[in-house]
Every structure is written in C-alpha cells, then in structure tokens.
Design a protein around this motif. Structure first.
Motif, mmCIF file in Angstrom:
data_model
loop_
_atom_site.group_PDB
_atom_site.id
_atom_site.type_symbol
_atom_site.label_atom_id
_atom_site.label_comp_id
_atom_site.label_asym_id
_atom_site.label_seq_id
_atom_site.Cartn_x
_atom_site.Cartn_y
_atom_site.Cartn_z
ATOM 1 N N GLY A 248 -43.225 -48.357 -32.685
ATOM 2 C CA GLY A 248 -44.375 -49.143 -32.426
ATOM 3 C C GLY A 248 -44.866 -49.880 -33.557
ATOM 4 N N TYR B 257 -41.938 -46.471 -27.773
ATOM 5 C CA TYR B 257 -41.114 -46.497 -26.535
ATOM 6 C C TYR B 257 -39.835 -46.436 -26.648
ATOM 7 C CZ TYR B 257 -40.828 -51.337 -28.251
ATOM 8 O OH TYR B 257 -40.632 -52.398 -29.007
ATOM 9 N N ASN C 150 -33.527 -51.954 -18.969
ATOM 10 C CA ASN C 150 -34.901 -51.370 -18.610
ATOM 11 C C ASN C 150 -34.735 -50.374 -17.490
ATOM 12 O OD1 ASN C 150 -37.432 -50.157 -19.095
ATOM 13 N ND2 ASN C 150 -38.376 -51.998 -19.164
ATOM 14 N N GLN D 283 -40.037 -49.482 -17.611
ATOM 15 C CA GLN D 283 -41.273 -48.895 -18.629
ATOM 16 C C GLN D 283 -41.841 -50.175 -19.101
ATOM 17 O OE1 GLN D 283 -40.098 -46.904 -21.967
ATOM 18 N NE2 GLN D 283 -42.307 -46.446 -22.566
ATOM 19 N N TYR E 143 -44.171 -51.573 -21.874
ATOM 20 C CA TYR E 143 -44.551 -51.283 -23.221
ATOM 21 C C TYR E 143 -44.806 -52.531 -23.696
ATOM 22 C CZ TYR E 143 -39.539 -53.043 -23.906
ATOM 23 O OH TYR E 143 -38.424 -53.968 -23.884
ATOM 24 N N TYR F 147 -45.665 -58.314 -24.096
ATOM 25 C CA TYR F 147 -44.979 -56.890 -23.536
ATOM 26 C C TYR F 147 -43.513 -57.166 -23.345
ATOM 27 C CZ TYR F 147 -49.744 -55.600 -21.946
ATOM 28 O OH TYR F 147 -50.942 -55.263 -21.909
#
Length: 107
Positions: free
Chosen positions: A31, A45, A72, A76, A78, A93
C-alpha cells in the motif's frame, strides 16, 4: 518518499501440459503512503492472474497462437492511492476482473 510502498512482492508459476502453456502470477503490495505528510499507508492488497496459451495449426490458416488471460481472478477491489498524498488529487482504484483473448498469426 512520496508514492512508495514498504514492500512489493511477486511470484509466478508456469507449466506446459500436452502443448498447452498454463501460467499464474501473484502480486502483493503493501500500500502506498497517504495522509498528512504521507505518515500512514493504504491497506495491502494481493492480485492473482491466470493465463492459458496454445498454438493450433489449421489447414486454411496455418499455425495460430491463442491466448486467454484472466486478470484479478478474485475481483478484489483495491485502492492504489486515495488522493490524500502530497501532489495527488484524486483516488485511483486497481483494475477489476478482466478477460482477454489474443490471437497471433506468425508470418
């Protein structure tokens, strides 16, 4: 520094089975920094991707390579950045689940 993560890791696996190439990769990110003066960070993530590739030879077209990619896998949601960092004005995002088909014709 702004726009840095504490940890990024990736791994992958590939296997050939009866002329079909199967692959997967996993990407983990801790992150980006955020908040006042970038003193906190966004949640971590993990994204998992899958791939399938096979070459098929037809009489009319000759060999053609077909690829199917699923990005993906677990869909998800994230947050890459939330807009609170220094010089960042809007949240962004990561990509949602996506299916892609590719066809290649060798010359």
């Amino acid at each position: 520094m702004d726009h840095q993560q504490a940890l990024t890791a990736s791994s992958g696996l590939a296997y050939n089975w009866n002329g079909t190439h199967l692959s997967t990769d996993l990407i983990y990110q801790s992150g980006l920094r955020n908040g006042f003066a970038n003193t906190t960070s966004l949640p971590a993530y993990t994204v998992v991707n899958l791939g399938l590739r096979r070459t098929i030879a037809l009489d009319s077209t000759g060999p053609m390579e077909y690829r199917l990619v699923l990005l993906n896998l677990f869909n998800q949601t994230y947050l890459i950045r939330d807009g609170s960092g220094i010089g960042v004005g809007a949240p962004q995002y990561g990509m949602p689940r996506g299916f892609f088909l590719g066809i290649t014709k060798p010359l």
